[in-house]
Scaffold this motif. Structure first.
Motif, PDB file in Angstrom:
ATOM      1  N   LYS A 276       0.861  -1.167   0.000  1.00  0.00           N
ATOM      2  CA  LYS A 276       0.000   0.000   0.000  1.00  0.00           C
ATOM      3  C   LYS A 276       0.908   1.229   0.000  1.00  0.00           C
ATOM      4  CE  LYS A 276      -4.241   1.469   2.190  1.00  0.00           C
ATOM      5  NZ  LYS A 276      -4.936   1.560   3.443  1.00  0.00           N
ATOM      6  N   VAL A 277       0.541   2.236  -0.792  1.00  0.00           N
ATOM      7  CA  VAL A 277       1.376   3.435  -0.869  1.00  0.00           C
ATOM      8  C   VAL A 277       0.955   4.423   0.225  1.00  0.00           C
ATOM      9  CG1 VAL A 277       2.056   5.396  -2.323  1.00  0.00           C
ATOM     10  CG2 VAL A 277       1.606   3.152  -3.379  1.00  0.00           C
ATOM     11  N   PRO A 278       1.850   4.704   1.188  1.00  0.00           N
ATOM     12  CA  PRO A 278       1.483   5.693   2.218  1.00  0.00           C
ATOM     13  C   PRO A 278       1.267   7.064   1.579  1.00  0.00           C
ATOM     14  CG  PRO A 278       3.603   4.634   2.720  1.00  0.00           C
ATOM     15  CD  PRO A 278       3.227   4.203   1.364  1.00  0.00           C
ATOM     16  N   VAL A 279       0.281   7.807   2.068  1.00  0.00           N
ATOM     17  CA  VAL A 279       0.051   9.134   1.500  1.00  0.00           C
ATOM     18  C   VAL A 279       0.609  10.232   2.408  1.00  0.00           C
ATOM     19  CG1 VAL A 279      -1.941   8.444   0.124  1.00  0.00           C
ATOM     20  CG2 VAL A 279      -2.301   9.316   2.451  1.00  0.00           C
ATOM     21  N   ASN A 280       1.132   9.817   3.562  1.00  0.00           N
ATOM     22  CA  ASN A 280       1.786  10.791   4.441  1.00  0.00           C
ATOM     23  C   ASN A 280       2.829  10.046   5.281  1.00  0.00           C
ATOM     24  OD1 ASN A 280       0.435   9.651   6.766  1.00  0.00           O
ATOM     25  ND2 ASN A 280      -1.401  10.753   6.113  1.00  0.00           N
ATOM     26  N   PHE A 281       3.566  10.801   6.092  1.00  0.00           N
ATOM     27  CA  PHE A 281       4.701  10.228   6.827  1.00  0.00           C
ATOM     28  C   PHE A 281       4.244   9.311   7.962  1.00  0.00           C
ATOM     29  CE2 PHE A 281       5.889  14.266   4.921  1.00  0.00           C
ATOM     30  CZ  PHE A 281       6.826  13.790   4.031  1.00  0.00           C
ATOM     31  N   LYS A 282       3.112   9.683   8.567  1.00  0.00           N
ATOM     32  CA  LYS A 282       2.595   8.864   9.670  1.00  0.00           C
ATOM     33  C   LYS A 282       2.248   7.467   9.151  1.00  0.00           C
ATOM     34  CE  LYS A 282      -0.705   9.312  13.461  1.00  0.00           C
ATOM     35  NZ  LYS A 282      -1.904   8.529  13.155  1.00  0.00           N
ATOM     36  N   GLU A 283       1.574   7.444   7.996  1.00  0.00           N
ATOM     37  CA  GLU A 283       1.228   6.134   7.409  1.00  0.00           C
ATOM     38  C   GLU A 283       2.494   5.337   7.078  1.00  0.00           C
ATOM     39  OE1 GLU A 283      -3.120   6.861   5.278  1.00  0.00           O
ATOM     40  OE2 GLU A 283      -1.413   6.298   4.015  1.00  0.00           O
ATOM     41  N   ALA A 284       3.504   6.030   6.566  1.00  0.00           N
ATOM     42  CA  ALA A 284       4.751   5.326   6.214  1.00  0.00           C
ATOM     43  C   ALA A 284       5.322   4.642   7.458  1.00  0.00           C
ATOM     44  CB  ALA A 284       5.762   6.306   5.627  1.00  0.00           C
ATOM     45  N   LEU A 285       5.327   5.370   8.565  1.00  0.00           N
ATOM     46  CA  LEU A 285       5.853   4.815   9.815  1.00  0.00           C
ATOM     47  C   LEU A 285       4.974   3.650  10.295  1.00  0.00           C
ATOM     48  CD1 LEU A 285       8.089   5.224  11.904  1.00  0.00           C
ATOM     49  CD2 LEU A 285       6.586   6.802  13.114  1.00  0.00           C
ATOM     50  N   GLU A 286       3.652   3.844  10.220  1.00  0.00           N
ATOM     51  CA  GLU A 286       2.728   2.780  10.647  1.00  0.00           C
ATOM     52  C   GLU A 286       2.955   1.505   9.827  1.00  0.00           C
ATOM     53  OE1 GLU A 286      -0.932   5.737  11.816  1.00  0.00           O
ATOM     54  OE2 GLU A 286      -1.261   4.292  10.197  1.00  0.00           O
ATOM     55  N   TYR A 287       3.011   1.666   8.505  1.00  0.00           N
ATOM     56  CA  TYR A 287       3.149   0.489   7.629  1.00  0.00           C
ATOM     57  C   TYR A 287       4.487  -0.216   7.866  1.00  0.00           C
ATOM     58  CZ  TYR A 287      -0.729   2.607   4.928  1.00  0.00           C
ATOM     59  OH  TYR A 287      -1.921   3.161   4.529  1.00  0.00           O
ATOM     60  N   SER A 288       5.499   0.564   8.291  1.00  0.00           N
ATOM     61  CA  SER A 288       6.832  -0.042   8.455  1.00  0.00           C
ATOM     62  C   SER A 288       6.849  -1.063   9.594  1.00  0.00           C
ATOM     63  CB  SER A 288       7.895   1.032   8.682  1.00  0.00           C
ATOM     64  OG  SER A 288       7.784   1.576   9.975  1.00  0.00           O
ATOM     65  N   ALA A 289       5.829  -1.007  10.462  1.00  0.00           N
ATOM     66  CA  ALA A 289       5.762  -1.968  11.569  1.00  0.00           C
ATOM     67  C   ALA A 289       5.636  -3.410  11.049  1.00  0.00           C
ATOM     68  CB  ALA A 289       4.593  -1.632  12.476  1.00  0.00           C
ATOM     69  N   PHE A 290       5.217  -3.561   9.793  1.00  0.00           N
ATOM     70  CA  PHE A 290       5.080  -4.913   9.227  1.00  0.00           C
ATOM     71  C   PHE A 290       6.423  -5.495   8.786  1.00  0.00           C
ATOM     72  CE2 PHE A 290       0.892  -3.084   8.991  1.00  0.00           C
ATOM     73  CZ  PHE A 290       0.060  -4.129   9.405  1.00  0.00           C
ATOM     74  N   GLY A 291       7.480  -4.682   8.885  1.00  0.00           N
ATOM     75  CA  GLY A 291       8.828  -5.199   8.610  1.00  0.00           C
ATOM     76  C   GLY A 291       9.138  -5.390   7.136  1.00  0.00           C
TER      77      GLY A 291
END
Ligand code: UTP
Length: 225
Positions: A90-105
């Motif tokens: 999924k393409v993050p649309v902001n920095f918070k989402e990028a950080l959240e998605y990164s939790a999946f490793g």
């Protein structure tokens, strides 16, 4: 290491083919075995083409930027397709989402965020946001030159520059949609205020990414001061 890699759209999508997406996917997959990777992709020619259409429609700069952002996200989606299971799909649309998605490793791939800057700025803000160890900007030239290497044969590559000197250098450059020059001011401000280790290098050879990760001295290093 935690790294943010910016890949210019003009690198990824020179022609409308899969070649560079595949080449980068292979390298990113292998680097992701030992590193946490965030990728920010640019818009390239497709973005500029769409921006020229929206301008002809009489829309302003912010709307033109918004179209550019959509195209960067399409390019991000293409790289996700090439990366498959190694990336969070999924393409993050902001920095918070990028950080959240990164939790999946998995590898994170995003494009633009807001009008009035380029994906160079997105990559620098993201590097700040996720506390990256290194920001790598892969562009269409070997690094930063003392003058435009596409126009001047005697242009000299600058091996190392401080963020302040770079800021002076890029002052007054163009800031219209689709034409953010070599490196935008927001990006360099982030690099300066957060002392981000940054390397700018030629992305036309995807192996340069591996060389940088191996500590080879290529491109231009921006040192904070
Ligand atoms: P890019 O940053 O890719 O610019 O975004 P570019 O000059 O085309 O760079 P290359 O060719 O990929 O290296 C394309 C356009 O999308 C808008 C800007 O108009 C930019 O010029 N954009 C992008 C934004 O407004 N905000 C963003 O966060 C990202």
């Amino acid at each position: 290491m935690k790294i943010v890699v910016a890949i210019g759209g003009s690198i990824l999508i020179q022609k409308y083919d899969a070649k560079m997406f595949k080449a980068y996917a292979d390298i990113l997959k292998s680097l992701s075995e030992d590193n946490e990777i965030f990728v920010v992709v640019g818009g390239g020619k497709p973005a500029r083409d769409y921006i020229s259409v929206v301008r002809d429609l009489g829309c302003g700069e912010a709307q033109s930027d918004a179209i550019g952002i959509e195209v960067t996200r399409i390019n991000a989606q293409l790289l996700l397709s090439a990366l498959g299971d190694s990336a969070y799909q999924k393409v993050p649309v902001n920095f918070k989402e990028a950080l959240e998605y990164s939790a999946f490793g998995k590898i994170i791939v995003m494009g633009g965020t807001e009008p009035a800057h380029s994906t160079d700025a997105v990559s620098a803000i993201l590097a700040e946001y996720v506390k990256a160890d290194l920001l790598i900007n892969l562009t269409s030239v070997d690094g930063m030159y003392d003058k435009d290497p596409n126009k001047f044969e005697d242009a000299q590559l600058i091996k190392e520059i401080t963020a302040s000197d770079m800021m002076e250098f890029i002052k007054g450059k163009d800031v219209k949609a689709g034409t953010y020059e070599f490196f935008d001011m927001t990006a360099i401000q982030m690099i300066k205020r957060s002392s981000l280790d940054t390397v700018i290098a030629n992305g036309n050879n995807p192996e340069n990414l591996v060389k940088i990760m191996n500590g080879e001295d290529i491109g231009t290093k921006i040192i904070s001061n």
